[in-house]
Design a protein around this motif. Sequence first.
Motif, PDB file in Angstrom:
ATOM      1  N   VAL A  20       0.856  -1.173   0.000  1.00 48.22           N
ATOM      2  CA  VAL A  20       0.000   0.000   0.000  1.00 48.22           C
ATOM      3  C   VAL A  20       0.897   1.229   0.000  1.00 48.22           C
ATOM      4  O   VAL A  20       1.912   1.260   0.698  1.00 48.22           O
ATOM      5  CB  VAL A  20      -0.896   0.012   1.263  1.00 48.22           C
ATOM      6  N   GLU A  22       1.567   4.459   1.372  1.00 50.43           N
ATOM      7  CA  GLU A  22       1.224   5.325   2.503  1.00 50.43           C
ATOM      8  C   GLU A  22       2.471   6.038   2.980  1.00 50.43           C
ATOM      9  O   GLU A  22       3.582   5.531   2.842  1.00 50.43           O
ATOM     10  CB  GLU A  22       0.673   4.512   3.678  1.00 50.43           C
ATOM     11  N   ILE A  24       4.078   7.064   6.386  1.00 53.48           N
ATOM     12  CA  ILE A  24       3.957   6.704   7.797  1.00 53.48           C
ATOM     13  C   ILE A  24       4.614   7.803   8.635  1.00 53.48           C
ATOM     14  O   ILE A  24       5.807   8.056   8.507  1.00 53.48           O
ATOM     15  CB  ILE A  24       4.618   5.341   8.079  1.00 53.48           C
ATOM     16  N   SER A  47       5.614   3.419   3.134  1.00 49.88           N
ATOM     17  CA  SER A  47       5.234   2.030   3.442  1.00 49.88           C
ATOM     18  C   SER A  47       5.634   1.053   2.342  1.00 49.88           C
ATOM     19  O   SER A  47       5.637  -0.150   2.558  1.00 49.88           O
ATOM     20  CB  SER A  47       3.725   1.934   3.671  1.00 49.88           C
ATOM     21  N   TYR A 116       2.014   7.805  -5.017  1.00 48.46           N
ATOM     22  CA  TYR A 116       2.480   8.672  -3.933  1.00 48.46           C
ATOM     23  C   TYR A 116       2.251  10.155  -4.196  1.00 48.46           C
ATOM     24  O   TYR A 116       2.563  10.982  -3.352  1.00 48.46           O
ATOM     25  CB  TYR A 116       3.968   8.421  -3.650  1.00 48.46           C
ATOM     26  N   ILE A 119      -1.074  12.321  -1.940  1.00 46.76           N
ATOM     27  CA  ILE A 119      -1.910  11.408  -1.160  1.00 46.76           C
ATOM     28  C   ILE A 119      -2.199  12.002   0.221  1.00 46.76           C
ATOM     29  O   ILE A 119      -1.507  12.912   0.674  1.00 46.76           O
ATOM     30  CB  ILE A 119      -1.268  10.008  -1.023  1.00 46.76           C
ATOM     31  N   ASP A 120      -3.224  11.502   0.876  1.00 48.03           N
ATOM     32  CA  ASP A 120      -3.562  11.961   2.225  1.00 48.03           C
ATOM     33  C   ASP A 120      -2.506  11.491   3.205  1.00 48.03           C
ATOM     34  O   ASP A 120      -2.127  10.312   3.209  1.00 48.03           O
ATOM     35  CB  ASP A 120      -4.922  11.417   2.660  1.00 48.03           C
ATOM     36  N   ILE A 121      -2.046  12.419   4.049  1.00 46.74           N
ATOM     37  CA  ILE A 121      -1.049  12.109   5.077  1.00 46.74           C
ATOM     38  C   ILE A 121      -1.584  12.631   6.404  1.00 46.74           C
ATOM     39  O   ILE A 121      -2.120  13.745   6.468  1.00 46.74           O
ATOM     40  CB  ILE A 121       0.310  12.769   4.761  1.00 46.74           C
ATOM     41  N   ASP A 122      -1.427  11.826   7.464  1.00 42.95           N
ATOM     42  CA  ASP A 122      -1.883  12.244   8.792  1.00 42.95           C
ATOM     43  C   ASP A 122      -1.183  13.535   9.209  1.00 42.95           C
ATOM     44  O   ASP A 122       0.017  13.700   9.001  1.00 42.95           O
ATOM     45  CB  ASP A 122      -1.575  11.174   9.841  1.00 42.95           C
TER      46      ASP A 122
END
Length: 168
Positions: A20, A22, A24, A47, A116, A119-122
């Motif tokens: 996936v 992501e 992190i 990730s 990539y 993308i949504d990132i926390d």
Amino acid sequence: PKYNNITIPSVSATNLDNDVAEVIVSPTTGLITTEDGGESTFTVKLSSRPTNRVYITSISDDPSEGTVVSGGMLTFTIDNWNVAQNVTVRGVNDFVVDGNQPYTVSLTSESNDPNYDDIDIDKVHLTNIDNDEVGLILSKESIETSEPDVQDSFTVKLKSEPIANVTV
């Protein structure tokens, strides 16, 4: 010998990809900075291996409380995608008695790898600890006057920036 040179039927196979894309970020909560320049650090890594460079930008949503001082622009490649990189945030003194203030650092991605790119990132949630206090600063603790016409003076200034006019 009966099995020598026999025709073996083809078998169809599908390998299901479990990777996936992501970013992190760790940790994303509980970080503390202070108005006297105290810092906090969080890490960022990918990730999965990207097909192209991935650029991650970090910026404070409230630069009057905290600013990104290192790691504001991170680059991940096919070689270092899984190596955590640091982002350091420093608290800013606003000279206002405003209590401990929450703020966030937002991260964005840019890449020619469509998995990539953007993308949504926390977000990272921080609190800047207030060091300001209400009060007056007097230039002298006592003054002395006398007759005739001997004067003395002192100055008054505030310990912190007020949010409204102050009359002393």
